[in-house]
Design a protein around this motif. Structure first.
Motif, short mmCIF file in Angstrom:
data_model
loop_
_atom_site.label_atom_id
_atom_site.label_comp_id
_atom_site.label_asym_id
_atom_site.label_seq_id
_atom_site.Cartn_x
_atom_site.Cartn_y
_atom_site.Cartn_z
N LYS A 69 18.94 5.72 -9.31
CA LYS A 69 18.54 6.75 -8.35
C LYS A 69 17.43 6.22 -7.43
O LYS A 69 17.43 6.47 -6.22
N PHE A 70 16.49 5.50 -8.02
CA PHE A 70 15.39 4.94 -7.24
C PHE A 70 15.91 3.93 -6.22
O PHE A 70 15.59 4.00 -5.03
N PHE A 71 16.73 2.98 -6.68
CA PHE A 71 17.21 1.92 -5.79
C PHE A 71 18.17 2.46 -4.73
O PHE A 71 18.29 1.86 -3.66
N ARG A 72 18.84 3.55 -5.03
CA ARG A 72 19.75 4.14 -4.03
C ARG A 72 19.00 4.47 -2.75
O ARG A 72 19.48 4.23 -1.65
N LEU A 73 17.80 5.03 -2.90
CA LEU A 73 17.01 5.40 -1.73
C LEU A 73 16.11 4.26 -1.26
O LEU A 73 15.91 4.05 -0.07
N ALA A 74 15.57 3.47 -2.21
CA ALA A 74 14.65 2.39 -1.85
C ALA A 74 15.36 1.23 -1.15
O ALA A 74 14.82 0.64 -0.21
N ALA A 104 9.55 12.36 -7.54
CA ALA A 104 10.28 12.40 -8.80
C ALA A 104 10.85 11.02 -9.15
O ALA A 104 10.86 10.63 -10.33
N LEU A 105 11.30 10.27 -8.14
CA LEU A 105 11.86 8.94 -8.39
C LEU A 105 10.79 7.99 -8.92
O LEU A 105 11.02 7.24 -9.87
N VAL A 106 9.60 8.01 -8.30
CA VAL A 106 8.52 7.13 -8.75
C VAL A 106 8.01 7.57 -10.12
O VAL A 106 7.79 6.75 -11.02
N ALA A 135 9.59 9.05 -12.48
CA ALA A 135 10.56 8.67 -13.51
C ALA A 135 10.44 7.19 -13.84
O ALA A 135 10.48 6.78 -15.00
N LEU A 136 10.28 6.36 -12.81
CA LEU A 136 10.16 4.92 -13.01
C LEU A 136 8.89 4.60 -13.80
O LEU A 136 8.91 3.79 -14.73
N VAL A 137 7.80 5.25 -13.45
CA VAL A 137 6.53 5.01 -14.14
C VAL A 137 6.57 5.61 -15.55
O VAL A 137 6.00 5.06 -16.49
N GLY A 138 7.26 6.74 -15.69
CA GLY A 138 7.35 7.38 -17.00
C GLY A 138 8.01 6.50 -18.04
O GLY A 138 7.69 6.57 -19.23
N ASN A 139 8.90 5.63 -17.59
CA ASN A 139 9.55 4.70 -18.52
C ASN A 139 8.63 3.55 -18.89
O ASN A 139 8.93 2.78 -19.80
N ASN A 140 7.53 3.39 -18.16
CA ASN A 140 6.56 2.33 -18.44
C ASN A 140 5.55 2.78 -19.49
O ASN A 140 5.30 2.09 -20.46
N GLY A 141 4.96 3.95 -19.27
CA GLY A 141 4.05 4.51 -20.26
C GLY A 141 2.61 4.03 -20.18
O GLY A 141 1.74 4.58 -20.85
N ILE A 165 1.01 3.40 -17.04
CA ILE A 165 0.52 3.57 -15.68
C ILE A 165 0.34 5.06 -15.38
O ILE A 165 1.23 5.87 -15.63
N GLU A 166 -0.81 5.40 -14.83
CA GLU A 166 -1.10 6.77 -14.40
C GLU A 166 -0.94 6.83 -12.87
O GLU A 166 -1.42 5.96 -12.15
N VAL A 167 -0.25 7.86 -12.41
CA VAL A 167 0.03 8.00 -10.97
C VAL A 167 -0.74 9.18 -10.40
O VAL A 167 -0.71 10.28 -10.97
N ASN A 168 -1.40 8.97 -9.27
CA ASN A 168 -2.07 10.04 -8.53
C ASN A 168 -1.43 10.13 -7.14
O ASN A 168 -1.22 9.11 -6.48
N TRP A 169 -1.15 11.36 -6.72
CA TRP A 169 -0.45 11.57 -5.46
C TRP A 169 -1.34 12.31 -4.45
O TRP A 169 -2.09 13.21 -4.83
#
Length: 218
Positions: A62-67, A85-87, A89-95, A97-101
Protein backbone atom coordinates in the motif's frame (compact mmCIF):
# COMPACT_ATOMS: atom_id res chain seq x y z
CA UNK A 1 21.53 14.57 -13.35
CA UNK A 2 19.29 12.98 -15.95
CA UNK A 3 18.19 9.35 -16.12
CA UNK A 4 15.93 7.55 -18.56
CA UNK A 5 12.45 6.60 -17.42
CA UNK A 6 13.22 2.94 -18.15
CA UNK A 7 16.39 2.90 -16.04
CA UNK A 8 14.68 4.67 -13.16
CA UNK A 9 11.68 2.33 -13.29
CA UNK A 10 14.03 -0.68 -13.26
CA UNK A 11 15.88 0.62 -10.21
CA UNK A 12 12.63 1.37 -8.38
CA UNK A 13 11.41 -2.16 -9.13
CA UNK A 14 14.65 -3.50 -7.67
CA UNK A 15 14.12 -1.45 -4.51
CA UNK A 16 10.53 -2.67 -4.23
CA UNK A 17 11.60 -6.31 -4.64
CA UNK A 18 14.35 -5.84 -2.04
CA UNK A 19 11.93 -4.44 0.53
CA UNK A 20 9.28 -7.09 -0.14
CA UNK A 21 11.65 -10.05 -0.06
CA UNK A 22 11.82 -10.34 3.73
CA UNK A 23 8.07 -10.41 4.58
CA UNK A 24 7.20 -12.58 1.57
CA UNK A 25 10.06 -14.94 2.43
CA UNK A 26 8.73 -15.15 5.98
CA UNK A 27 5.34 -16.18 4.59
CA UNK A 28 6.97 -18.98 2.60
CA UNK A 29 8.97 -20.18 5.60
CA UNK A 30 5.91 -20.06 7.81
CA UNK A 31 3.88 -22.18 5.40
CA UNK A 32 6.68 -24.75 5.24
CA UNK A 33 6.85 -24.95 9.03
CA UNK A 34 3.10 -25.22 9.27
CA UNK A 35 2.96 -28.15 6.87
CA UNK A 36 5.36 -30.17 9.09
CA UNK A 37 4.25 -29.02 12.54
CA UNK A 38 1.82 -31.19 14.54
CA UNK A 39 1.96 -29.55 17.96
CA UNK A 40 -1.18 -27.36 18.45
CA UNK A 41 0.70 -24.57 20.26
CA UNK A 42 3.42 -24.39 17.63
CA UNK A 43 0.83 -24.41 14.86
CA UNK A 44 -0.89 -21.46 16.53
CA UNK A 45 2.44 -19.67 16.70
CA UNK A 46 2.95 -20.35 12.98
CA UNK A 47 -0.46 -18.85 12.23
CA UNK A 48 0.45 -15.74 14.22
CA UNK A 49 3.72 -15.35 12.31
CA UNK A 50 1.91 -15.82 9.01
CA UNK A 51 -0.64 -13.18 9.96
CA UNK A 52 2.13 -10.75 10.94
CA UNK A 53 4.05 -11.33 7.70
CA UNK A 54 0.90 -10.95 5.61
CA UNK A 55 0.07 -7.65 7.34
CA UNK A 56 3.60 -6.28 6.85
CA UNK A 57 3.51 -7.29 3.17
CA UNK A 58 0.15 -5.59 2.65
CA UNK A 59 1.28 -2.43 4.49
CA UNK A 60 4.42 -2.16 2.35
CA UNK A 61 2.53 -2.71 -0.90
CA UNK A 62 0.00 0.00 0.00
CA UNK A 63 2.84 2.36 0.87
CA UNK A 64 4.82 1.71 -2.32
CA UNK A 65 1.71 1.99 -4.47
CA UNK A 66 1.50 5.69 -3.64
CA UNK A 67 5.20 6.38 -2.93
CA UNK A 68 6.54 4.81 -6.16
CA UNK A 69 3.53 4.16 -8.38
CA UNK A 70 0.99 6.21 -10.29
CA UNK A 71 -1.66 5.62 -7.58
CA UNK A 72 -4.49 5.85 -10.07
CA UNK A 73 -7.10 5.41 -7.36
CA UNK A 74 -6.35 8.89 -6.02
CA UNK A 75 -7.28 12.29 -7.44
CA UNK A 76 -5.03 15.31 -7.85
CA UNK A 77 -5.38 15.98 -4.11
CA UNK A 78 -4.73 13.21 -1.61
CA UNK A 79 -6.02 13.09 1.94
CA UNK A 80 -3.24 13.51 4.49
CA UNK A 81 -5.09 10.97 6.62
CA UNK A 82 -4.35 8.37 3.95
CA UNK A 83 -0.68 9.31 3.81
CA UNK A 84 -0.38 9.35 7.58
CA UNK A 85 -1.93 5.90 7.86
CA UNK A 86 0.61 4.50 5.37
CA UNK A 87 3.60 5.87 7.31
CA UNK A 88 2.15 4.90 10.70
CA UNK A 89 1.63 1.32 9.47
CA UNK A 90 5.20 1.14 8.18
CA UNK A 91 6.59 2.49 11.45
CA UNK A 92 4.24 0.33 13.50
CA UNK A 93 5.92 -2.75 12.07
CA UNK A 94 9.26 -1.39 13.30
CA UNK A 95 8.34 -0.78 16.94
CA UNK A 96 11.36 1.40 17.77
CA UNK A 97 10.35 4.66 16.11
CA UNK A 98 7.99 7.32 17.46
CA UNK A 99 6.24 9.52 14.88
CA UNK A 100 5.07 13.10 15.44
CA UNK A 101 2.87 14.79 12.85
CA UNK A 102 2.26 18.47 12.00
CA UNK A 103 -0.04 18.61 8.98
CA UNK A 104 -1.67 21.96 8.31
CA UNK A 105 -4.11 20.83 5.61
CA UNK A 106 -6.63 18.03 5.14
CA UNK A 107 -5.22 17.21 1.71
CA UNK A 108 -2.09 17.81 -0.38
CA UNK A 109 -1.31 17.58 -4.10
CA UNK A 110 -0.34 14.06 -5.14
CA UNK A 111 3.31 15.02 -5.91
CA UNK A 112 3.64 16.45 -2.40
CA UNK A 113 2.26 13.29 -0.81
CA UNK A 114 4.56 11.15 -2.94
CA UNK A 115 7.49 13.30 -1.83
CA UNK A 116 6.47 13.20 1.82
CA UNK A 117 6.21 9.40 1.78
CA UNK A 118 9.60 8.96 0.14
CA UNK A 119 11.33 11.40 2.49
CA UNK A 120 9.70 9.56 5.40
CA UNK A 121 11.03 6.27 4.02
CA UNK A 122 14.55 7.67 3.81
CA UNK A 123 14.26 8.92 7.39
CA UNK A 124 12.89 5.61 8.66
CA UNK A 125 15.76 3.72 7.03
CA UNK A 126 18.23 6.06 8.78
CA UNK A 127 16.87 5.21 12.25
CA UNK A 128 18.44 1.76 12.47
CA UNK A 129 18.63 2.01 16.27
CA UNK A 130 15.23 3.64 16.63
CA UNK A 131 14.40 7.24 17.43
CA UNK A 132 11.91 9.96 16.62
CA UNK A 133 10.42 10.88 13.26
CA UNK A 134 8.87 14.35 12.88
CA UNK A 135 6.85 15.03 9.73
CA UNK A 136 5.35 18.38 8.80
CA UNK A 137 3.62 19.57 5.65
CA UNK A 138 1.71 22.65 4.51
CA UNK A 139 0.00 23.67 1.27
CA UNK A 140 -0.30 27.43 0.92
CA UNK A 141 -0.09 30.40 -1.42
CA UNK A 142 2.60 33.08 -1.22
CA UNK A 143 2.10 36.83 -1.52
CA UNK A 144 2.01 36.50 -5.32
CA UNK A 145 -0.70 33.86 -5.23
CA UNK A 146 1.68 31.05 -6.21
CA UNK A 147 0.59 27.81 -4.52
CA UNK A 148 3.23 25.46 -3.18
CA UNK A 149 3.65 22.53 -0.80
CA UNK A 150 6.32 22.70 1.90
CA UNK A 151 7.46 19.45 3.51
CA UNK A 152 9.92 18.82 6.34
CA UNK A 153 10.94 15.41 7.68
CA UNK A 154 13.31 15.10 10.62
CA UNK A 155 14.82 11.88 11.98
CA UNK A 156 16.44 12.06 15.41
CA UNK A 157 18.23 9.19 17.07
CA UNK A 158 21.50 7.54 17.96
CA UNK A 159 23.95 6.92 15.13
CA UNK A 160 21.93 8.11 12.16
CA UNK A 161 22.64 5.74 9.26
CA UNK A 162 22.43 7.89 6.14
CA UNK A 163 24.18 7.03 2.91
CA UNK A 164 25.24 10.39 1.52
CA UNK A 165 24.80 9.04 -2.02
CA UNK A 166 21.08 9.30 -1.21
CA UNK A 167 21.61 12.98 -0.44
CA UNK A 168 23.61 13.42 -3.64
CA UNK A 169 20.77 11.84 -5.60
CA UNK A 170 18.38 14.29 -3.94
CA UNK A 171 20.45 17.35 -4.84
CA UNK A 172 21.33 16.06 -8.32
CA UNK A 173 25.09 15.68 -7.81
CA UNK A 174 25.16 11.87 -8.07
CA UNK A 175 26.16 10.72 -11.60
CA UNK A 176 23.71 8.45 -13.42
CA UNK A 177 26.25 5.62 -13.56
CA UNK A 178 26.37 5.52 -9.76
CA UNK A 179 22.61 5.23 -9.24
CA UNK A 180 21.43 2.05 -7.52
CA UNK A 181 18.21 0.68 -6.07
CA UNK A 182 18.91 2.35 -2.71
CA UNK A 183 19.25 5.79 -4.34
CA UNK A 184 16.51 5.39 -6.98
CA UNK A 185 13.71 6.87 -4.80
CA UNK A 186 15.82 10.00 -4.26
CA UNK A 187 16.50 10.26 -7.99
CA UNK A 188 12.78 9.97 -8.64
CA UNK A 189 12.07 12.78 -6.16
CA UNK A 190 14.72 14.93 -7.83
CA UNK A 191 13.10 14.43 -11.23
CA UNK A 192 9.67 15.17 -9.76
CA UNK A 193 10.82 18.35 -8.01
CA UNK A 194 12.65 19.56 -11.13
CA UNK A 195 9.55 19.05 -13.26
CA UNK A 196 7.60 21.33 -10.91
CA UNK A 197 10.34 23.94 -10.49
CA UNK A 198 10.75 22.87 -6.87
CA UNK A 199 13.65 22.33 -4.50
CA UNK A 200 14.91 19.51 -2.29
CA UNK A 201 17.24 19.98 0.67
CA UNK A 202 18.96 17.79 3.24
CA UNK A 203 21.19 18.29 6.25
CA UNK A 204 22.95 15.69 8.39
CA UNK A 205 24.39 15.93 11.89
CA UNK A 206 25.57 13.30 14.35
CA UNK A 207 22.10 12.67 15.77
CA UNK A 208 19.67 14.15 13.22
CA UNK A 209 18.77 14.03 9.55
CA UNK A 210 16.59 16.80 8.14
CA UNK A 211 14.97 16.50 4.71
CA UNK A 212 12.89 19.21 3.06
CA UNK A 213 11.02 20.02 -0.11
CA UNK A 214 9.26 23.00 -1.65
CA UNK A 215 7.02 22.01 -4.56
CA UNK A 216 5.14 24.68 -6.52
CA UNK A 217 1.91 23.72 -8.24
CA UNK A 218 2.65 23.40 -11.95
Amino acid sequence: MTISSLDLASLLCSRLCHDMLSPVGALTNGLELLSDEKDPEMRQRCFELLEQSARISADKLKFFRLAFGAAGGFGEMVSVTEARALVDALVGNNGRIEVNWALANESLPKPAVKTMLNLALIAIDSLVRGGTLDIGAEFRADENGQEASEIVVRATGARIAFDQDIGRALDGSLPDRELASRTAPSAMLRELASSLGGQLQWALSEDALVLGAVLPVA
